[in-house]
Design a protein around this motif. Structure first.
Motif, PDB file in Angstrom:
ATOM      1  N   SER A   3      -3.295-168.608  65.943  1.00  0.00           N
ATOM      2  CA  SER A   3      -3.296-169.944  65.351  1.00  0.00           C
ATOM      3  C   SER A   3      -2.472-169.988  64.066  1.00  0.00           C
ATOM      4  CB  SER A   3      -4.729-170.403  65.080  1.00  0.00           C
ATOM      5  OG  SER A   3      -5.356-169.545  64.142  1.00  0.00           O
ATOM      6  N   GLU A   4      -2.448-168.879  63.311  1.00  0.00           N
ATOM      7  CA  GLU A   4      -1.633-168.848  62.090  1.00  0.00           C
ATOM      8  C   GLU A   4      -0.149-168.974  62.438  1.00  0.00           C
ATOM      9  OE1 GLU A   4      -2.501-165.391  59.840  1.00  0.00           O
ATOM     10  OE2 GLU A   4      -4.578-165.947  59.502  1.00  0.00           O
ATOM     11  N   THR A   5       0.284-168.259  63.451  1.00  0.00           N
ATOM     12  CA  THR A   5       1.683-168.321  63.865  1.00  0.00           C
ATOM     13  C   THR A   5       2.025-169.710  64.376  1.00  0.00           C
ATOM     14  OG1 THR A   5       1.583-165.992  64.477  1.00  0.00           O
ATOM     15  CG2 THR A   5       3.440-167.255  65.314  1.00  0.00           C
ATOM     16  N   PHE A   6       1.100-170.327  65.113  1.00  0.00           N
ATOM     17  CA  PHE A   6       1.331-171.678  65.627  1.00  0.00           C
ATOM     18  C   PHE A   6       1.536-172.664  64.485  1.00  0.00           C
ATOM     19  CE2 PHE A   6      -0.316-175.798  67.066  1.00  0.00           C
ATOM     20  CZ  PHE A   6       0.583-176.045  68.081  1.00  0.00           C
ATOM     21  N   ILE A   7       0.708-172.591  63.469  1.00  0.00           N
ATOM     22  CA  ILE A   7       0.840-173.481  62.304  1.00  0.00           C
ATOM     23  C   ILE A   7       2.150-173.208  61.569  1.00  0.00           C
ATOM     24  CG2 ILE A   7      -0.144-174.051  60.047  1.00  0.00           C
ATOM     25  CD1 ILE A   7      -2.904-173.581  61.352  1.00  0.00           C
ATOM     26  N   GLU A   8       2.522-171.944  61.439  1.00  0.00           N
ATOM     27  CA  GLU A   8       3.783-171.606  60.775  1.00  0.00           C
ATOM     28  C   GLU A   8       4.979-172.148  61.559  1.00  0.00           C
ATOM     29  OE1 GLU A   8       3.462-167.389  60.527  1.00  0.00           O
ATOM     30  OE2 GLU A   8       2.380-167.449  58.630  1.00  0.00           O
ATOM     31  N   VAL A   9       4.929-172.106  62.876  1.00  0.00           N
ATOM     32  CA  VAL A   9       6.032-172.624  63.690  1.00  0.00           C
ATOM     33  C   VAL A   9       6.115-174.142  63.559  1.00  0.00           C
ATOM     34  CG1 VAL A   9       6.857-172.933  66.067  1.00  0.00           C
ATOM     35  CG2 VAL A   9       6.085-170.688  65.298  1.00  0.00           C
ATOM     36  N   ILE A  10       4.981-174.828  63.551  1.00  0.00           N
ATOM     37  CA  ILE A  10       4.984-176.279  63.356  1.00  0.00           C
ATOM     38  C   ILE A  10       5.588-176.617  61.995  1.00  0.00           C
ATOM     39  CG2 ILE A  10       3.535-178.327  63.089  1.00  0.00           C
ATOM     40  CD1 ILE A  10       3.810-177.363  65.967  1.00  0.00           C
ATOM     41  N   LEU A  11       5.190-175.894  60.953  1.00  0.00           N
ATOM     42  CA  LEU A  11       5.771-176.125  59.626  1.00  0.00           C
ATOM     43  C   LEU A  11       7.256-175.776  59.606  1.00  0.00           C
ATOM     44  CD1 LEU A  11       2.991-174.910  57.192  1.00  0.00           C
ATOM     45  CD2 LEU A  11       3.892-177.219  57.418  1.00  0.00           C
ATOM     46  N   ALA A  12       7.650-174.762  60.370  1.00  0.00           N
ATOM     47  CA  ALA A  12       9.063-174.386  60.424  1.00  0.00           C
ATOM     48  C   ALA A  12       9.905-175.477  61.063  1.00  0.00           C
ATOM     49  CB  ALA A  12       9.232-173.075  61.193  1.00  0.00           C
ATOM     50  N   ILE A  13       9.310-176.249  61.960  1.00  0.00           N
ATOM     51  CA  ILE A  13      10.047-177.351  62.568  1.00  0.00           C
ATOM     52  C   ILE A  13      10.132-178.526  61.600  1.00  0.00           C
ATOM     53  CG2 ILE A  13      10.002-179.060  64.429  1.00  0.00           C
ATOM     54  CD1 ILE A  13       8.755-176.809  66.177  1.00  0.00           C
ATOM     55  N   LEU A  14       9.044-178.816  60.904  1.00  0.00           N
ATOM     56  CA  LEU A  14       9.026-179.958  59.985  1.00  0.00           C
ATOM     57  C   LEU A  14       9.738-179.658  58.668  1.00  0.00           C
ATOM     58  CD1 LEU A  14       5.346-181.118  60.547  1.00  0.00           C
ATOM     59  CD2 LEU A  14       7.436-182.078  61.531  1.00  0.00           C
ATOM     60  N   LEU A  15       9.381-178.544  58.048  1.00  0.00           N
ATOM     61  CA  LEU A  15       9.970-178.107  56.770  1.00  0.00           C
ATOM     62  C   LEU A  15      10.253-176.611  56.864  1.00  0.00           C
ATOM     63  CD1 LEU A  15       7.491-179.929  54.391  1.00  0.00           C
ATOM     64  CD2 LEU A  15       9.871-180.547  54.766  1.00  0.00           C
ATOM     65  N   PRO A  16      11.426-176.234  57.338  1.00  0.00           N
ATOM     66  CA  PRO A  16      11.711-174.822  57.618  1.00  0.00           C
ATOM     67  C   PRO A  16      11.419-173.845  56.473  1.00  0.00           C
ATOM     68  CG  PRO A  16      13.453-176.195  58.478  1.00  0.00           C
ATOM     69  CD  PRO A  16      12.549-177.093  57.705  1.00  0.00           C
ATOM     70  N   PRO A  17      11.820-174.115  55.222  1.00  0.00           N
ATOM     71  CA  PRO A  17      11.536-173.133  54.177  1.00  0.00           C
ATOM     72  C   PRO A  17      10.052-172.922  53.909  1.00  0.00           C
ATOM     73  CG  PRO A  17      13.299-174.591  53.475  1.00  0.00           C
ATOM     74  CD  PRO A  17      12.729-175.163  54.728  1.00  0.00           C
ATOM     75  N   VAL A  18       9.239-173.953  54.114  1.00  0.00           N
ATOM     76  CA  VAL A  18       7.799-173.819  53.867  1.00  0.00           C
ATOM     77  C   VAL A  18       7.171-172.868  54.877  1.00  0.00           C
ATOM     78  CG1 VAL A  18       5.604-175.046  53.796  1.00  0.00           C
ATOM     79  CG2 VAL A  18       7.628-176.088  52.807  1.00  0.00           C
ATOM     80  N   GLY A  19       7.556-172.986  56.140  1.00  0.00           N
ATOM     81  CA  GLY A  19       7.023-172.084  57.158  1.00  0.00           C
ATOM     82  C   GLY A  19       7.358-170.632  56.881  1.00  0.00           C
ATOM     83  N   VAL A  20       8.577-170.376  56.443  1.00  0.00           N
ATOM     84  CA  VAL A  20       8.992-169.000  56.126  1.00  0.00           C
ATOM     85  C   VAL A  20       8.311-168.528  54.848  1.00  0.00           C
ATOM     86  CG1 VAL A  20      10.971-167.539  55.569  1.00  0.00           C
ATOM     87  CG2 VAL A  20      11.175-169.276  57.336  1.00  0.00           C
ATOM     88  N   PHE A  21       8.159-169.411  53.877  1.00  0.00           N
ATOM     89  CA  PHE A  21       7.509-169.050  52.615  1.00  0.00           C
ATOM     90  C   PHE A  21       6.067-168.604  52.839  1.00  0.00           C
ATOM     91  CE2 PHE A  21       4.917-170.204  48.921  1.00  0.00           C
ATOM     92  CZ  PHE A  21       5.535-169.445  47.946  1.00  0.00           C
ATOM     93  N   LEU A  22       5.359-169.243  53.754  1.00  0.00           N
ATOM     94  CA  LEU A  22       3.968-168.861  54.012  1.00  0.00           C
ATOM     95  C   LEU A  22       3.863-167.441  54.538  1.00  0.00           C
ATOM     96  CD1 LEU A  22       2.505-172.107  55.589  1.00  0.00           C
ATOM     97  CD2 LEU A  22       2.100-171.191  53.300  1.00  0.00           C
ATOM     98  N   ARG A  23       4.859-166.992  55.281  1.00  0.00           N
ATOM     99  CA  ARG A  23       4.804-165.643  55.841  1.00  0.00           C
ATOM    100  C   ARG A  23       5.380-164.599  54.887  1.00  0.00           C
ATOM    101  NH1 ARG A  23       5.516-163.575  61.304  1.00  0.00           N
ATOM    102  NH2 ARG A  23       3.987-165.156  61.813  1.00  0.00           N
TER     103      ARG A  23
END
Length: 54
Positions: A3-23
């Motif tokens: 579920s963490e990866t799924f949320i990160e991928v959704i954020l990567a689609i909406l706001l790419p730097p935010v998804g990468v920053f979380l990881r």
């Protein structure tokens, strides 16, 4: 994919730097993705998903 990866991928689609920053935090991956997103939204999304899923 957890579920963490799924949320990160959704954020990567909406706001790419935010998804990468979380990881990775403010690492090299974040800065590369930020520059790619500023140059073009689509390259930022592609790189973010590649980094998060690979």
């Amino acid at each position: 994919m957890g579920s963490e990866t799924f949320i990160e991928v959704i954020l990567a689609i909406l706001l790419p730097p935010v998804g990468v920053f979380l990881r990775y935090g403010c690492g090299v991956e974040f800065w590369i993705d930020l520059v790619l997103t500023l140059l073009g939204y689509l390259p930022g999304i592609i790189y973010a998903i590649y980094v998060l899923v690979a």
